[in-house]
Enzyme design. Structure first.
Site, PDB file in Angstrom:
ATOM      1  N   SER A 263      22.627   2.812  23.890  1.00  0.00           N
ATOM      2  CA  SER A 263      21.344   2.232  23.509  1.00  0.00           C
ATOM      3  C   SER A 263      21.547   1.478  22.198  1.00  0.00           C
ATOM      4  CB  SER A 263      20.314   3.339  23.298  1.00  0.00           C
ATOM      5  OG  SER A 263      20.756   4.170  22.237  1.00  0.00           O
ATOM      6  N   LYS A 264      20.527   0.727  21.840  1.00  0.00           N
ATOM      7  CA  LYS A 264      20.587  -0.025  20.594  1.00  0.00           C
ATOM      8  C   LYS A 264      20.800   0.927  19.408  1.00  0.00           C
ATOM      9  CE  LYS A 264      17.980  -3.605  18.502  1.00  0.00           C
ATOM     10  NZ  LYS A 264      16.815  -4.384  18.361  1.00  0.00           N
ATOM     11  N   ARG A 265      20.072   2.040  19.459  1.00  0.00           N
ATOM     12  CA  ARG A 265      20.157   2.997  18.358  1.00  0.00           C
ATOM     13  C   ARG A 265      21.558   3.617  18.272  1.00  0.00           C
ATOM     14  NH1 ARG A 265      19.639   8.248  18.108  1.00  0.00           N
ATOM     15  NH2 ARG A 265      19.084   8.371  20.298  1.00  0.00           N
ATOM     16  N   ALA A 267      24.340   2.410  19.442  1.00  0.00           N
ATOM     17  CA  ALA A 267      25.316   1.393  19.056  1.00  0.00           C
ATOM     18  C   ALA A 267      25.310   1.230  17.538  1.00  0.00           C
ATOM     19  CB  ALA A 267      24.997   0.067  19.745  1.00  0.00           C
ATOM     20  N   GLU A 268      24.118   1.161  16.986  1.00  0.00           N
ATOM     21  CA  GLU A 268      24.009   1.002  15.533  1.00  0.00           C
ATOM     22  C   GLU A 268      24.648   2.177  14.801  1.00  0.00           C
ATOM     23  OE1 GLU A 268      19.894   0.028  14.974  1.00  0.00           O
ATOM     24  OE2 GLU A 268      20.334  -2.045  15.576  1.00  0.00           O
TER      25      GLU A 268
END
Ligand code: GLU
Length: 496
Positions: A263-265, A267-268
């Site tokens: 997810s974006k989270r 990945a960050e």
């Protein structure tokens, strides 16, 4: 099939092109180009006005171009099946929705939000945890199946708000063959009577997607696994229209190295750039990202790992795409990046360094010096921008000394470094070469009867400010006598 393959990448312009979207585009492109005369089409699915992001389309196009993915037909270079933005095809969808109403596969629904809420509440109270507008509920709602023909005509004439819904059959099994997943079947029992046309006159994704894939003569739908559950609705629509559905291929999810979907989270958290534009901004090599992404869910079936875009087109087949999730291994991406960076000539890399330096307002030395520095540094970095960070000592005297490295600056370091300074200060510019500089170091450590590192580390700190880096003697040769002596003097002053 040869010569007729037409595939599409159909992003919704709701944000920047993320890495999963880019992989979908790449697989579509590779598949198209694997087949002679195959076409790769870009269709912008912008029917959801509320989520529309102005710069998304240009970001998508720029990202694809950066990767070398050429668009055969798209909003900027329309072919004969345009327009390629769904918002510009609005009238067309209404026509097809009406066609389905006429053939008895869809109906007008006039229910207000309140009425829909009441229906859901009622059903929930009677023990239905996920109430749907389906073959049973539709019978007690306000739609063209329950209202009289006159009432429907009246409501339409008076401009009452309505949506068009698909009349999903009560108990049917929808089956299709997915090229990657094999036989797939879904029961219609779990499906809503999907809204096809919204009250603002815009089609939903499902209607627009099916109509356009048909009208644009798409032969293969290649998209992410998250769309698999939409496919039965699409198959029902194809059947309702009496059209042949394209072949379907649903790509595996991209997984985080720590498990679960990337997810974006996540990945960050793991320092993985999410959007293609971040790879561009952070100076990744496009060939590396392409090669890496191609292998994220596919492999040619041998041990080979390095392939150009053209070779990938040659090799790519859908039967070698894996069903299971593909783990995003950032280290592997950097490995690819190193490969594609080192493949380039020092001159080409120097040109890239210059352009990054000018963005960062870093002043660089003349071309010959820069090219020499590049050749000393390039085997030690993963990305081209790191040449500037690791190599900053080539361009300016160290302003501070790396804290960790300073642990190697011991009480005997000043004496050793100072002795070495004296020993090389008599060398002429011509004699100031790597081999001579090294032999002088050997003499000094011999004289003091200490190990190599005892002098080497402090000397590196003095000259570069860092604890590691390219070959020190070659670096000193490139820097030249004046600079090297100046830096040693500064260090001896600052670091006693
Ligand atoms: N517009 C959808 C998306 O944003 C397209 C899905 C599909 O390829 O059918 O990904």
């Amino acid at each position: 099939m040869e010569g007729t393959v037409r595939v599409r990448f159909a992003p919704s312009p709701t944000g920047f092109l993320h890495i999963g979207g880019l992989r979908t585009a790449l697989y579509n492109y590779l598949f198209a180009k694997h087949h002679k005369n195959g076409s790769f089409i870009l269709r912008i699915e912008d029917t959801d006005q509320s989520r529309y992001v102005e710069e998304a389309e240009s970001d998508i196009i720029r990202s694809l171009e950066w990767c070398g993915i050429e668009i055969d037909e798209g909003p900027k270079n329309p072919g004969e099946y345009g327009p390629y933005r769904q918002s510009e095809r609005k009238d067309l969808y209404r026509k097809y929705a009406e066609q389905l109403i006429e053939s008895g596969h869809a109906y007008y629904a006039f229910d207000t939000t309140d009425e829909l809420d009441q229906m859901r509440e009622r059903l929930q109270k009677s023990g239905n945890p996920s109430p749907k507008y389906d073959s049973v509920t539709r019978q007690s709602m306000k739609n063209s199946l329950t209202l009289s023909q006159d009432e429907v005509t009246k409501r339409l004439e008076e401009g009452d708000e309505y949506v068009v819904r698909l009349k999903v059959p009560r108990r049917e099994t929808v089956r299709f063959e997915d090229i990657i997943r094999g036989h797939v079947s879904f029961e219609t029992k779990g499906l809503d009577d999907q809204v096809l046309l919204k009250s603002d006159g815009m089609p939903t994704y499902h209607l627009a997607n099916v109509v356009d894939d048909h009208l644009m003569k798409i032969t293969h739908v290649i998209r992410g696994e998250e769309w698999l559950s939409s496919t039965p609705k699409h198959i029902l629509l194809y059947n309702a229209f009496g059209w042949d559905a394209p072949e379907m291929a649903h790509l595996p999810l991209i997984m985080s190295p720590t498990g679960g979907k990337l997810s974006k989270r996540k990945a960050e958290e793991e320092g993985i750039p999410v959007n293609t534009k971040d790879y561009i901004k952070n100076h990744y090599e496009p060939e590396a990202l392409v090669n890496f992404l191609a292998y994220l869910g596919w492999s040619p079936g041998d041990d080979s790992e390095i392939h150009s875009l053209d070779e990938l087109c040659e090799l790519f087949t859908l039967d070698r795409v894996s069903k299971g999730g593909a783990v995003f291994n950032h280290k592997k991406l950097l490995w690819y990046n190193e490969h594609y960076l080192r493949e380039q000539s020092d001159e080409d890399i120097a040109a890239k360094v210059r352009s990054i330096a000018s963005e960062q307002k870093v002043k660089l030395p003349d071309e010959d010096f820069l090219i020499e520095a590049v050749s000393l540094l390039k085997d030690r970095v993963s990305k081209v921008d790191e040449l500037l960070t690791m190599g900053d000592f080539f361009f300016k005297d160290p302003e501070e000394y790396d804290e960790k490295a300073l642990k190697k600056w011991k009480s005997d370091s000043p004496a050793l470094v100072s002795d070495y300074r004296d020993s090389i200060s008599g060398l002429s510019e011509d004699q100031f070469d790597a081999a001579t500089l090294k032999s002088h170091l050997e003499s000094v450590i011999e004289k003091h009867d200490v190990g190599f590192g005892k002098l080497m580390m402090p000397l590196r700190i003095a000259v570069t400010g860092q604890g590691f880096g390219p070959d020190l003697f070659a670096s000193m040769e490139l820097l030249g006598k004046e600079i090297v002596l100046r830096r040693i003097d500064t260090a001896l002053n600052k670091l006693v």
